[in-house]
Scaffold this active site. Structure first.
Site, mmCIF file in Angstrom:
data_model
loop_
_atom_site.group_PDB
_atom_site.id
_atom_site.type_symbol
_atom_site.label_atom_id
_atom_site.label_comp_id
_atom_site.label_asym_id
_atom_site.label_seq_id
_atom_site.Cartn_x
_atom_site.Cartn_y
_atom_site.Cartn_z
ATOM 1 N N HIS A 113 0.807 -1.220 0.000
ATOM 2 C CA HIS A 113 0.000 0.000 0.000
ATOM 3 C C HIS A 113 0.840 1.270 0.000
ATOM 4 C CE1 HIS A 113 0.469 -0.229 4.493
ATOM 5 N NE2 HIS A 113 0.400 1.078 4.400
ATOM 6 N N ASP B 207 0.047 -7.578 1.474
ATOM 7 C CA ASP B 207 0.579 -6.226 1.641
ATOM 8 C C ASP B 207 2.111 -6.219 1.697
ATOM 9 O OD1 ASP B 207 0.557 -3.502 1.862
ATOM 10 O OD2 ASP B 207 -0.193 -3.446 3.923
ATOM 11 N N GLN C 33 1.295 6.151 12.036
ATOM 12 C CA GLN C 33 1.322 6.601 10.649
ATOM 13 C C GLN C 33 2.731 7.001 10.231
ATOM 14 O OE1 GLN C 33 -1.467 9.088 12.241
ATOM 15 N NE2 GLN C 33 -0.561 11.022 11.594
ATOM 16 N N GLY C 34 3.111 6.579 9.050
ATOM 17 C CA GLY C 34 4.468 6.805 8.576
ATOM 18 C C GLY C 34 5.379 5.615 8.798
ATOM 19 N N ASP C 35 4.892 4.603 9.518
ATOM 20 C CA ASP C 35 5.697 3.406 9.764
ATOM 21 C C ASP C 35 5.339 2.253 8.826
ATOM 22 O OD1 ASP C 35 7.356 4.289 11.916
ATOM 23 O OD2 ASP C 35 5.594 4.270 13.181
ATOM 24 N N SER C 36 4.321 2.446 7.999
ATOM 25 C CA SER C 36 3.932 1.416 7.035
ATOM 26 C C SER C 36 5.143 0.909 6.264
ATOM 27 C CB SER C 36 2.936 1.994 6.025
ATOM 28 O OG SER C 36 1.643 2.062 6.550
#
Length: 265
Positions: free
Chosen positions: A77, A122, A210-213
């Site tokens: 993603h 993913d 958020q931002g660690d994906s």
């Protein structure tokens, strides 16, 4: 904000993946005082230089790990399909993203998991323009290590809806079995048990964000070497009680990842 089934944890242009959805005790680009406390990230502490040399920060607002010296393993993603791509910059080699010694390399090609449609599968690979001479992170090829206590690290938000971090942070999260994870309600009822792992502190307080994906979830193998068991994928909010982080189960996709990497050589 309307919640979608899988609340992704990247800060890329997709606003749906942002506001209240993320994972990882990252660090970020916030202008924090390097001499100050390092526990402002969701339950994280500052990583020391060289502690996790395989960690990579991607310019679209995601994390990743060096699968080989010129291929980064991240989340599907985080990227927009497969094919030639020179728009991504990978930063590695320093816990401080603003350090002049940080290594920056452009991408040349992206391979998103075949069949990825926003649910499961993913994972993705990013081919780099040149090798980065740093240790790589091997992936789990069996489920033997898909349990216990895991390490997480990243440059993501320090709280739900917070800013990205400048310095790499780390934390530990325990494994949560599929039944318990599904019982968390909401989006967790749609957990794909064969493809995803859950981990987190049940009372909350420690998580990816958020931002660690795309960043790795890892642990030591029987020989004492780091091995990647998960990829930061989704979760409801950051570090909420009873709302664990969900990670792509690397062992389930090991063969597919190895095959895809061969196509990028």
């Amino acid at each position: 904000m309307k919640l979608i089934k899988h609340l992704k944890r990247c800060i890329a242009a997709s606003a749906v993946a942002l506001a209240a959805i993320s994972m990882s005790p990252g660090t970020a680009m916030a202008q924090s005082d390097p001499t100050g406390p390092s526990t402002k990230v969701v339950g994280g502490t500052r990583a020391t230089q060289g502690e996790f040399p395989f960690m990579v920060r991607l310019s679209m607002g995601c994390g990743g790990a060096l699968y080989t010296k010129d291929i980064v393993l991240t989340a599907a993603h985080c990227v927009d399909g497969s094919g030639p791509n020179t728009s991504i910059t990978a930063t590695a080699g320093n816990v401080d993203l603003q350090s002049t010694s940080a290594i920056k390399v452009k991408s040349t090609r992206v391979l998103q998991a075949p069949g990825y449609n926003g649910t499961g599968k993913d994972w993705a690979l990013i081919k780099l323009a040149k090798p980065i001479d740093l240790p790589t992170l091997k992936i789990a090829t069996t489920s033997a290590y898909d349990n216990g206590t895991f390490d997480i690290a990243g440059w993501g938000a320090n709280r739900e809806g917070g800013s990205q971090q400048r310095y790499l942070l780390k934390a530990k999260v325990p494994f949560i079995d599929d039944a318990t994870c599904k019982a968390s309600g909401g989006s967790y009822g749609g957990l794909i048990a064969a493809e995803e792992l859950c981990a987190g502190v049940r009372q909350g307080g420690v998580d990816t964000c958020q931002g660690d994906s795309g960043g790795p979830m890892f642990r030591k193998d029987n020989a004492g070497a780091w091995i990647q068991v998960g990829i930061v994928s989704w979760g409801e909010g950051c570090a909420r009680a009873g709302k664990p982080g969900v990670y792509t189960q690397v062992s389930h996709f090991a063969t597919a990842i190895q095959t895809a990497a061969g196509q990028l050589r």
